[in-house]
Design a protein around this motif. Structure first.
Motif, PDB file in Angstrom:
ATOM      1  N   HIS A 303       0.818  -1.202   0.000  1.00  0.00           N
ATOM      2  CA  HIS A 303       0.000   0.000   0.000  1.00  0.00           C
ATOM      3  C   HIS A 303       0.865   1.270   0.000  1.00  0.00           C
ATOM      4  O   HIS A 303       2.019   1.250   0.427  1.00  0.00           O
ATOM      5  CB  HIS A 303      -0.906   0.038   1.227  1.00  0.00           C
ATOM      6  CG  HIS A 303      -1.829  -1.134   1.356  1.00  0.00           C
ATOM      7  ND1 HIS A 303      -2.517  -1.685   0.292  1.00  0.00           N
ATOM      8  CD2 HIS A 303      -2.194  -1.873   2.454  1.00  0.00           C
ATOM      9  CE1 HIS A 303      -3.264  -2.689   0.714  1.00  0.00           C
ATOM     10  NE2 HIS A 303      -3.083  -2.829   2.024  1.00  0.00           N
ATOM     11  N   HIS A 327      -3.208  -0.922  -2.503  1.00  0.00           N
ATOM     12  CA  HIS A 327      -4.074   0.251  -2.375  1.00  0.00           C
ATOM     13  C   HIS A 327      -3.262   1.542  -2.329  1.00  0.00           C
ATOM     14  O   HIS A 327      -2.144   1.567  -1.801  1.00  0.00           O
ATOM     15  CB  HIS A 327      -4.895   0.173  -1.085  1.00  0.00           C
ATOM     16  CG  HIS A 327      -5.861  -0.968  -1.049  1.00  0.00           C
ATOM     17  ND1 HIS A 327      -6.626  -1.251   0.067  1.00  0.00           N
ATOM     18  CD2 HIS A 327      -6.205  -1.907  -1.971  1.00  0.00           C
ATOM     19  CE1 HIS A 327      -7.391  -2.313  -0.177  1.00  0.00           C
ATOM     20  NE2 HIS A 327      -7.142  -2.718  -1.411  1.00  0.00           N
ATOM     21  N   ASN A 330      -5.088   2.874   2.677  1.00  0.00           N
ATOM     22  CA  ASN A 330      -5.752   1.743   3.314  1.00  0.00           C
ATOM     23  C   ASN A 330      -5.972   2.027   4.797  1.00  0.00           C
ATOM     24  O   ASN A 330      -5.034   2.386   5.516  1.00  0.00           O
ATOM     25  CB  ASN A 330      -4.897   0.476   3.162  1.00  0.00           C
ATOM     26  CG  ASN A 330      -5.499  -0.731   3.850  1.00  0.00           C
ATOM     27  OD1 ASN A 330      -5.218  -0.993   5.009  1.00  0.00           O
ATOM     28  ND2 ASN A 330      -6.329  -1.468   3.129  1.00  0.00           N
ATOM     29  N   ASN A 332      -7.359   0.197   8.263  1.00  0.00           N
ATOM     30  CA  ASN A 332      -7.528  -1.162   8.751  1.00  0.00           C
ATOM     31  C   ASN A 332      -7.652  -1.128  10.274  1.00  0.00           C
ATOM     32  O   ASN A 332      -6.703  -0.732  10.961  1.00  0.00           O
ATOM     33  CB  ASN A 332      -6.310  -1.986   8.317  1.00  0.00           C
ATOM     34  CG  ASN A 332      -6.546  -3.464   8.379  1.00  0.00           C
ATOM     35  OD1 ASN A 332      -7.118  -3.962   9.338  1.00  0.00           O
ATOM     36  ND2 ASN A 332      -6.085  -4.186   7.370  1.00  0.00           N
ATOM     37  N   GLY A 353      -9.104   1.798   0.505  1.00  0.00           N
ATOM     38  CA  GLY A 353      -9.714   0.654   1.161  1.00  0.00           C
ATOM     39  C   GLY A 353     -10.009   0.947   2.617  1.00  0.00           C
ATOM     40  O   GLY A 353      -9.143   1.457   3.343  1.00  0.00           O
TER      41      GLY A 353
END
Length: 450
Positions: A303, A327, A330, A332, A353
């Protein structure tokens, strides 16, 4: 690449025409020219030192406080020199205090080689600064390396280059697998790196990553510098108020910029971060209340920009992130973050994401073009996230992909030129379709539920 860039530019012109109704200025967007990879010769690891030193000098005379006398003790059995007194001193004053060329010596005018571990204890401060010091090497060879540890003291690097050095081989140490020289600041230390090069340091053990700042009370800055071929370009742990600005991080083995574990109130801005072995910039494990702004992040091996595991209340804005393998951005397991005004394009998987229980994030006013899968992804129990006023164009699969049972708010977006505009995965119940978006030219449908 030229043909692809033309297609992106055409999409961008459509994009900004569509965005006029969303309140965005119709400013033309041109994809950035992609520079060739940077090649650094380990036998000549400081190609930028003279230019950086000249830039520093052009800012006018530096006026550090006058140095105070150095006191140091050398434990020959441990191979460690501990500085116990002295501020503002350079390698010459330290060498005069130690009086052992095996510990520290000037190998040629302005070039110094450290042959023993060096510890700067609390209350001491060392300067490695041009024009007196062009290069400061840390001895590092198979089976043996030295470290520079700032344990409560201060280290300033200005206009100089710091690298590992294998004297027998006549080059920097390129093998991190058997250990390698590194710089560590901890225990309320201060580290300043300005107009400097830092290269070929560190390996994969705790505190040994190359350029690390650890523990509460430790802080510092990296400005207008180049950091490459470290294990992690820079790593922080429980650091408050660290700044990384106007610098380049490239070809580091894992991450470019890696604030970690309880680091907070950081500013990461106007850096160029590229060709690193995993993510370009990652905030991981309780890194909060920080800003990632105005960076150019590209061609990283996973990423571009990542927030991971409770990295909350951060702002990611005005970045350009492209050609990353996965990505562009991102999120998370991270919450209450704002992702806005970024340009995210040509990433191998998706643009932005949001997944793994990430909640209460806002993704707004981003330009997300021509990514290899989706423009924006809301997946893996991500909930209560808002996606609004973005321009999502020509992404290969879906403009927005929703595969989560969490709530979402999608409105005010321009979504065009993808296979499907918005794809919503369903558990069999009829999902609520997003409204108030401008969807057009999506080949298999504007809003599809499956």
């Amino acid at each position: 690449m030229r043909g692809r860039a033309v297609r992106v530019l055409a999409a961008a012109l459509l994009l900004f025409a569509a965005l006029t109704g969303c309140g965005r200025d119709a400013t033309p967007f041109t994809p950035r020219e992609v520079p060739a990879p940077v090649v650094i010769d380990p036998a000549n690891p400081c190609p930028r030192q003279a230019d950086l030193s000249a830039e520093l000098a052009a800012q006018g005379p530096q006026a550090p406080a006058p140095p105070t006398p150095v006191a140091a003790r050398y434990d020959r059995a441990a191979g460690t020199v501990t500085v116990t007194a002295g501020t503002g001193f350079g390698p010459a004053a330290l060498a005069a205090a130690v009086r052992d060329p095996g510990v520290l010596r000037e190998v040629s005018p302005g070039n110094w080689l450290l042959g023993a571990n060096l510890v700067l204890s609390a209350g001491t401060a060392m300067r490695i600064a041009a024009p007196e010091v062009r290069w400061f090497g840390l001895s590092s060879e198979p089976g043996r390396y030295v470290t520079l540890s700032v344990l409560g003291g201060r280290l300033d690097v200005a206009g100089s280059c710091v690298t590992s050095w294998d004297e027998a081989a006549g080059r920097a140490d390129t093998d991190h697998l058997d250990g390698r020289a590194y710089v560590l600041a901890r225990d309320r230390a201060q580290l300043s790196v300005d107009h400097a090069e830092v290269r070929f340091l560190g390996y994969g053990a705790v505190e040994s990553y190359g350029l690390s700042l650890r523990t509460a009370g430790t802080t510092g800055t990296i400005t207008r510098s180049v950091v490459s071929h470290l294990y992690f370009g820079v790593y922080t742990y429980e650091v408050d108020g660290f700044t990384v600005a106007d610098s380049e991080f490239h070809d580091n083995i894992i991450y470019g910029i890696d604030p970690h574990t309880g680091s907070r109130n950081m500013v990461i801005e106007r850096n160029v971060v590229h060709d690193n072995g995993k993510h370009g910039i990652i905030l991981a494990e309780d890194c909060v209340d920080s800003v990632i702004r105005g960076n150019v992040v590209y061609r990283n091996a996973h990423h571009g920009i990542v927030l991971y595991q409770r990295s909350d209340r951060n702002v990611i804005e005005d970045n350009e992130t492209f050609l990353n393998v996965a990505h562009g951005i991102n999120l998370n397991e991270s919450h209450h973050n704002l992702v806005r005004n970024n340009r995210v394009y040509h990433n191998g998987e998706s643009g932005i994401g949001v997944g793994q229980t990430s909640a209460a994030n806002v993704v707004e006013r981003n330009v997300v073009l021509s990514n290899g899968r989706d423009g924006v992804r809301l997946v893996s129990e991500a909930g209560d996230n808002t996606v609004r006023a973005n321009a999502l164009g020509n992404n290969a699969r879906y403009g927005i992909y929703v595969d989560t049972q969490g709530r979402f708010d999608i409105h005010g977006n321009s979504i065009f030129g993808s296979r499907v505009g918005v794809l919503i995965k369903s558990d069999g119940s009829e999902p609520e379709e997003p409204e108030g978006n401008d969807l057009f030219d999506n080949r298999e449908g504007d809003v599809v539920s499956r």
